[in-house]
Design a protein around this motif. Structure first.
Motif, PDB file in Angstrom:
ATOM      1  N   CYS A 146      19.148 -64.458  44.676  1.00 56.22           N
ATOM      2  CA  CYS A 146      18.921 -65.686  44.906  1.00 56.22           C
ATOM      3  C   CYS A 146      18.142 -66.829  44.761  1.00 56.22           C
ATOM      4  N   THR A 147      17.425 -66.020  45.800  1.00 57.11           N
ATOM      5  CA  THR A 147      16.234 -66.891  45.944  1.00 57.11           C
ATOM      6  C   THR A 147      15.545 -67.613  45.346  1.00 57.11           C
ATOM      7  N   GLY A 148      15.439 -67.085  43.593  1.00 56.00           N
ATOM      8  CA  GLY A 148      14.842 -67.348  42.509  1.00 56.00           C
ATOM      9  C   GLY A 148      15.520 -68.081  41.878  1.00 56.00           C
ATOM     10  N   LYS A 149      14.758 -68.874  40.215  1.00 52.98           N
ATOM     11  CA  LYS A 149      15.142 -69.436  39.587  1.00 52.98           C
ATOM     12  C   LYS A 149      16.770 -68.658  38.876  1.00 52.98           C
ATOM     13  N   MET A 150      16.284 -67.741  37.859  1.00 54.74           N
ATOM     14  CA  MET A 150      17.153 -67.037  37.206  1.00 54.74           C
ATOM     15  C   MET A 150      18.271 -66.656  38.211  1.00 54.74           C
ATOM     16  N   GLY A 151      18.215 -66.478  39.517  1.00 55.29           N
ATOM     17  CA  GLY A 151      19.140 -65.343  40.485  1.00 55.29           C
ATOM     18  C   GLY A 151      19.661 -66.726  40.827  1.00 55.29           C
ATOM     19  N   THR A 184      16.532 -58.336  35.326  1.00 54.81           N
ATOM     20  CA  THR A 184      15.120 -58.178  35.748  1.00 54.81           C
ATOM     21  C   THR A 184      14.180 -57.064  34.695  1.00 54.81           C
ATOM     22  N   THR A 185      13.235 -58.038  34.577  1.00 54.41           N
ATOM     23  CA  THR A 185      12.314 -57.208  33.287  1.00 54.41           C
ATOM     24  C   THR A 185      10.933 -56.244  33.665  1.00 54.41           C
ATOM     25  N   GLY A 186      10.747 -55.750  33.556  1.00 53.05           N
ATOM     26  CA  GLY A 186       9.530 -54.631  33.990  1.00 53.05           C
ATOM     27  C   GLY A 186       9.820 -53.296  34.496  1.00 53.05           C
ATOM     28  N   SER A 189       4.508 -68.441  36.994  1.00 52.38           N
ATOM     29  CA  SER A 189       4.925 -67.771  37.887  1.00 52.38           C
ATOM     30  C   SER A 189       6.068 -66.724  37.681  1.00 52.38           C
ATOM     31  N   LYS A 190       5.592 -66.426  35.380  1.00 49.28           N
ATOM     32  CA  LYS A 190       5.830 -65.322  35.511  1.00 49.28           C
ATOM     33  C   LYS A 190       5.285 -64.280  35.790  1.00 49.28           C
ATOM     34  N   LEU A 191       5.486 -62.689  36.459  1.00 50.85           N
ATOM     35  CA  LEU A 191       4.921 -61.552  36.736  1.00 50.85           C
ATOM     36  C   LEU A 191       4.310 -61.169  35.514  1.00 50.85           C
TER      37      LEU A 191
HETATM   38  N1  NAD Z   1      16.732 -60.515  31.412  1.00 50.02           N
HETATM   39  C1  NAD Z   1      16.375 -62.040  30.372  1.00 50.02           C
HETATM   40  O1  NAD Z   1      17.945 -63.041  29.861  1.00 50.02           O
HETATM   41  C2  NAD Z   1      15.984 -62.790  32.126  1.00 50.02           C
HETATM   42  C3  NAD Z   1      15.576 -64.864  31.742  1.00 50.02           C
HETATM   43  C4  NAD Z   1      15.025 -64.731  32.790  1.00 50.02           C
HETATM   44  C5  NAD Z   1      14.093 -63.981  33.522  1.00 50.02           C
HETATM   45  N2  NAD Z   1      13.865 -62.887  33.929  1.00 50.02           N
HETATM   46  C6  NAD Z   1      13.797 -62.397  34.658  1.00 50.02           C
HETATM   47  O2  NAD Z   1      14.029 -61.877  35.583  1.00 50.02           O
HETATM   48  C7  NAD Z   1      13.190 -61.670  36.550  1.00 50.02           C
HETATM   49  C8  NAD Z   1      13.268 -63.142  37.344  1.00 50.02           C
HETATM   50  O3  NAD Z   1      12.806 -64.219  36.796  1.00 50.02           O
HETATM   51  P1  NAD Z   1      13.254 -65.583  37.711  1.00 50.02           P
HETATM   52  O4  NAD Z   1      12.031 -66.649  36.637  1.00 50.02           O
HETATM   53  O5  NAD Z   1      14.000 -65.879  38.429  1.00 50.02           O
HETATM   54  O6  NAD Z   1      11.623 -65.326  38.723  1.00 50.02           O
HETATM   55  P2  NAD Z   1      12.103 -65.833  40.144  1.00 50.02           P
HETATM   56  O7  NAD Z   1      10.607 -65.803  41.077  1.00 50.02           O
HETATM   57  O8  NAD Z   1      11.850 -67.137  40.028  1.00 50.02           O
HETATM   58  O9  NAD Z   1      12.777 -65.352  41.049  1.00 50.02           O
HETATM   59  C9  NAD Z   1      12.310 -64.091  41.617  1.00 50.02           C
HETATM   60  C10 NAD Z   1      13.347 -63.928  42.903  1.00 50.02           C
HETATM   61  O10 NAD Z   1      12.938 -62.389  42.803  1.00 50.02           O
HETATM   62  C11 NAD Z   1      13.040 -61.953  44.599  1.00 50.02           C
HETATM   63  N3  NAD Z   1      12.171 -60.625  45.139  1.00 50.02           N
HETATM   64  C12 NAD Z   1      11.194 -60.811  45.407  1.00 50.02           C
HETATM   65  N4  NAD Z   1      10.305 -59.144  44.963  1.00 50.02           N
HETATM   66  C13 NAD Z   1      11.767 -58.669  45.672  1.00 50.02           C
HETATM   67  C14 NAD Z   1      12.742 -57.581  46.482  1.00 50.02           C
HETATM   68  N5  NAD Z   1      11.406 -56.760  46.169  1.00 50.02           N
HETATM   69  N6  NAD Z   1      13.982 -57.317  45.542  1.00 50.02           N
HETATM   70  C15 NAD Z   1      14.827 -58.826  45.551  1.00 50.02           C
HETATM   71  N7  NAD Z   1      14.026 -60.031  45.812  1.00 50.02           N
HETATM   72  C16 NAD Z   1      12.732 -60.401  45.344  1.00 50.02           C
HETATM   73  C17 NAD Z   1      11.728 -63.688  45.227  1.00 50.02           C
HETATM   74  O11 NAD Z   1      11.613 -64.083  46.015  1.00 50.02           O
HETATM   75  C18 NAD Z   1      12.179 -64.666  43.976  1.00 50.02           C
HETATM   76  O12 NAD Z   1      12.969 -65.065  45.316  1.00 50.02           O
HETATM   77  C19 NAD Z   1      12.198 -61.721  35.840  1.00 50.02           C
HETATM   78  O13 NAD Z   1      11.589 -60.416  35.595  1.00 50.02           O
HETATM   79  C20 NAD Z   1      12.124 -62.103  34.235  1.00 50.02           C
HETATM   80  O14 NAD Z   1      11.400 -61.991  33.555  1.00 50.02           O
HETATM   81  C21 NAD Z   1      15.166 -61.851  32.245  1.00 50.02           C
END
Ligand code: NAD
Ligand SMILES: O=C(O)C1=N[C@H](C(=O)O)CCC1
Length: 381
Positions: free
Chosen positions: A114-119, A206-208, A267-269
């Motif tokens: 939830c702290t991230g963009k997608m969450g 989440t990918t990867g 920021s994409k990992l």
């Molecule tokens: N399936 C889809 O359609 C789709 C679309 C967009 C993004 N994604 C994937 O979603 C993932 C997140 O993307 P984002 O843009 O929100 O990234 P982001 O970096 O904005 O958010 C990721 C969040 O995960 C948290 N985090 C870090 N380590 C963690 C852990 N051990 N356990 C739980 N949370 C942890 C981070 O603090 C951060 O708040 C990526 O893998 C991205 O490729 C998938």
């Protein structure tokens, strides 16, 4: 008074071919049809389609209001009679829309990351869709203890320690809960293992991570899950088409060379999971290409100047270009899917969660799904 509140709520958007005026708001749509009665009196019929039932029909003149709540027990015959009685035959296209209106589904949902963009985007979409957001989310140890505001709620963030007990309590307190995971590639396997241990159905966006291990974990645990690197409906449809082409015409592009460029926020990992899925189709079509040949663009300057990403979307975009060239260079093909922002994925993730909820409720035999399954069953809202 009535017309004032009406004009505050709804805005005129078009006049339909049948002469009805369509007004829209975020609550729904209103169709106004004006007719002359046999006695020359003007009759105004207003049909309000509130997207999530009920259907409300007002007839001006006596301003009598008829409210129909669509009941699941109402038979098709009774409903047909009711609609006929309401003199809606002139609006057949509208009634079609009503018939297709989804039943309101609600259940608790935990959004991890939830702290991230997608969450954040998914949590907000969940609240808008009427799901019950559980005020608990897993994130990194650095974020542990924070409280984030999402969808008008205070969500407590938990780091990696004590997760098993927290998730078990959430499952006890919120029966039928579904977890959606948008964290980081390094957390994919551990998180999925936890969901499987507790036996909670989940959507893995989440990918990867180790994808083979991920599928094996879920298969062994027989837990319900939707796993997809891509939740955007139209992109998924494109991916499904590529899969069909590969199935129908294996080897059709033998000898062709392929160039793949993907651009995402800095920021994409990881490398685009969607590009990996599309490339696996090209491989079946006879193209020789390895994932490490993908050209990743993460530099905002290049994204602006070379890729053409709008500046306001540098922090959240997913542009993909695939260029195929024939061996003698006389034929070329290009495919692109360029997404700005997060809403396409957030909406798709909610569709996936609703789909999964239905599968769990119906005790479906199949347990692991991807987004093409969700699309095929027409669960996209
Ligand atoms: N399936 C889809 O359609 C789709 C679309 C967009 C993004 N994604 C994937 O979603 C993932 C997140 O993307 P984002 O843009 O929100 O990234 P982001 O970096 O904005 O958010 C990721 C969040 O995960 C948290 N985090 C870090 N380590 C963690 C852990 N051990 N356990 C739980 N949370 C942890 C981070 O603090 C951060 O708040 C990526 O893998 C991205 O490729 C998938
Ligand atoms: O922004 C991201 O990160 C995205 N990840 C997915 C991928 O890797 O394919 C989907 C597109 C956006």
């Amino acid at each position: 008074m009535a017309s004032l509140s009406f004009s505050l709520l709804f805005r005129h958007s078009e006049t339909t071919r049948r002469g009805a005026s369509r007004y829209s708001s975020n609550r729904g749509q209103v169709f106004i049809v004006q007719e002359e009665s046999r006695k020359g009196r003007k009759i105004v019929q207003i049909m309000v389609l509130v997207l999530q039932n009920p259907i409300v029909i007002f007839r001006q003149g006596n301003l009598k209001q008829t409210t129909f709540f669509r009941s699941q027990r109402e038979s098709a015959v009774v409903r047909k009679k009711r609609l006929l009685k309401a003199n809606l035959s002139m609006c057949s296209s509208i009634t079609e829309k009503v018939d297709k209106a989804p039943q309101k589904v609600t259940f608790p949902i935990v959004v991890n990351g939830c702290t991230g963009k997608m969450g954040k985007a998914v949590a907000e979409a969940a609240v808008s869709a009427g799901l019950k957001l559980v005020p608990v989310s897993f994130s990194s140890s650095e974020e542990s203890g924070r409280v984030v505001q999402v969808g008008g709620m205070d969500v407590k963030v938990h780091g990696p320690s004590g997760r098993e007990g927290i998730l078990a309590s959430v499952c006890d307190e919120f029966p039928n809960v579904i977890v959606v995971d948008y964290t980081v590639p390094a957390a994919v396997n551990e998180n999925a293992e936890l969901y499987c241990k507790i036996g909670v159905p989940f959507v893995m966006g989440t990918t990867g991570g180790d994808r083979e291990r991920l599928f094996k974990t879920v298969e062994d645990a027989k837990v319900y899950a939707v796993i997809s690197p891509q939740m955007g409906k139209q992109v998924v449809a494109f991916l499904a088409t590529m899969e069909n082409m590969a199935k129908e015409f294996p080897g059709a592009f033998s000898g062709y060379s392929l160039e793949v460029i993907e651009s995402h926020q800095a920021s994409k990992l990881d490398t685009s999971g969607t590009a990996k899925a599309v490339i696996s189709c090209f491989q079946k079509l006879g193209v020789s290409f390895e994932v490490d040949q993908i050209q990743q663009i993460r530099d905002p300057k290049m994204q602006l100047q070379m890729v053409g990403v709008p500046e306001e979307h540098l922090s959240g975009h997913a542009f993909h270009m695939y260029h195929l060239t024939s061996p003698d260079q006389t034929v070329s093909f290009e495919f692109q899917h360029n997404v700005c922002g997060r809403s396409i994925y957030a909406e798709g993730s909610i569709d996936a969660a609703i789909f999964l909820h239905k599968k769990v409720q119906s005790n479906a035999d199949k347990r692991i799904y991807n987004m093409i399954d969700v699309l095929r069953e027409g669960n996209m809202r």
